[in-house]
Scaffold this active site. Structure first.
Site, mmCIF file in Angstrom:
data_model
loop_
_atom_site.group_PDB
_atom_site.id
_atom_site.type_symbol
_atom_site.label_atom_id
_atom_site.label_comp_id
_atom_site.label_asym_id
_atom_site.label_seq_id
_atom_site.Cartn_x
_atom_site.Cartn_y
_atom_site.Cartn_z
ATOM 1 N N GLU A 13 1.329 93.413 -10.668
ATOM 2 C CA GLU A 13 0.909 94.818 -10.819
ATOM 3 C C GLU A 13 1.025 95.574 -9.500
ATOM 4 O OE1 GLU A 13 -0.692 92.062 -11.754
ATOM 5 O OE2 GLU A 13 -2.243 92.450 -13.251
ATOM 6 N N HIS A 67 0.299 90.414 -6.425
ATOM 7 C CA HIS A 67 0.395 90.198 -7.865
ATOM 8 C C HIS A 67 1.438 91.156 -8.450
ATOM 9 C CE1 HIS A 67 -3.841 88.235 -8.576
ATOM 10 N NE2 HIS A 67 -3.078 87.531 -7.763
ATOM 11 N N CYS A 76 -6.569 90.867 -12.932
ATOM 12 C CA CYS A 76 -7.723 90.357 -12.168
ATOM 13 C C CYS A 76 -8.533 91.549 -11.634
ATOM 14 C CB CYS A 76 -7.224 89.502 -10.997
ATOM 15 S SG CYS A 76 -6.455 90.466 -9.684
#
Lengths: 156, 156
Positions: B48, B46, B76
């Protein structure tokens, strides 16, 4: 879990919090990992993340839905999330982590209804050995001067 | 957040779910990331995680406690955990994710008392633009034949 414990032992030898992980596909271990947070200076390099990266490369897919993951300690929030995202079929863990575990301890994932995948969770596998390697590691740390143990003040 | 949106646009261009992230230290962007899950075949990549890996390398530490992280979508479970583990001071996110967000939606981290770090969370930053890039991406996907969109059936 014996193989995951061997990974935890590798972490202990390089002065990392001793947590180990293996991933199994078709009855074979396809990836192994141990905690590398301090060595690699990356808080995200927990045993599970290291092993998941290897397994994805090996199987050439992000979707590990035919794989099972074995880890000596209950996964933290990040690792629990990564296990869900990677669609693992089964999660087997050794000892609970009341301070940081986010599968059954701080969070109980089976209670979160919105998640789009729920692995089957099996806890307490070789619990005593998985717990003992951590307890003895921190016991040794407490014996050392403060300067050396400062990095371990906080949770993994 | 404008820079994070540019990262999301990079993801959209390579047919990834458009989420972008930047990390700020001393008023400067030190790391950027966008979702690379499909391209790299790693569910953990992801925006991040990509940005955090870069920031740790740049600052040569796992502890990003003087950094702020900006992400277009509510993180998430995995990414929320990684933000906590990396000790971010502030988390700024654009639009909530009712299906997978684990900062305020499926889980409210401020309610979890056992966590050893709590970033300050600021939501709704450029929310409309952060939401629109996702909405238009999925709108386009729905127009395409089923074969092409199968990989996006499930949540990010």
């Amino acid at each position: 879990m014996r193989a995951a414990l061997k990974e935890a032992e590798k972490a202990r030898k390089i002065d990392e919090v001793p947590v180990g992980c293996v991933i199994v596909y078709n009855d074979k271990i396809i990836a192994r990992g141990h905690n590398l947070k301090e060595k690699k200076k990356q808080a995200i390099l927990h045993a599970e993340i290291v092993a998941i990266q290897k397994a994805c490369k090996k199987l050439d897919t992000w979707c590990l839905d035919e794989c099972d993951i074995y880890v000596t300690l209950e996964p933290c929030m990040m690792c629990t999330g990564s296990i869900i995202l990677s669609r693992f079929r089964n999660l087997y863990y050794g000892t609970p982590d009341p301070k940081g575990g986010c599968t059954d301890s701080l969070i109980q994932i089976k209670q979160i209804k919105g998640l789009n995948h729920h692995p089957n969770v099996h806890s307490g596998i070789l619990q005593q050995e998985c717990s003992e390697i951590l307890t003895s590691f921190f016991r040794e740390k407490r014996k050392k001067p403060k300067k050396d143990k400062s990095q371990f003040k906080v949770n993994l």
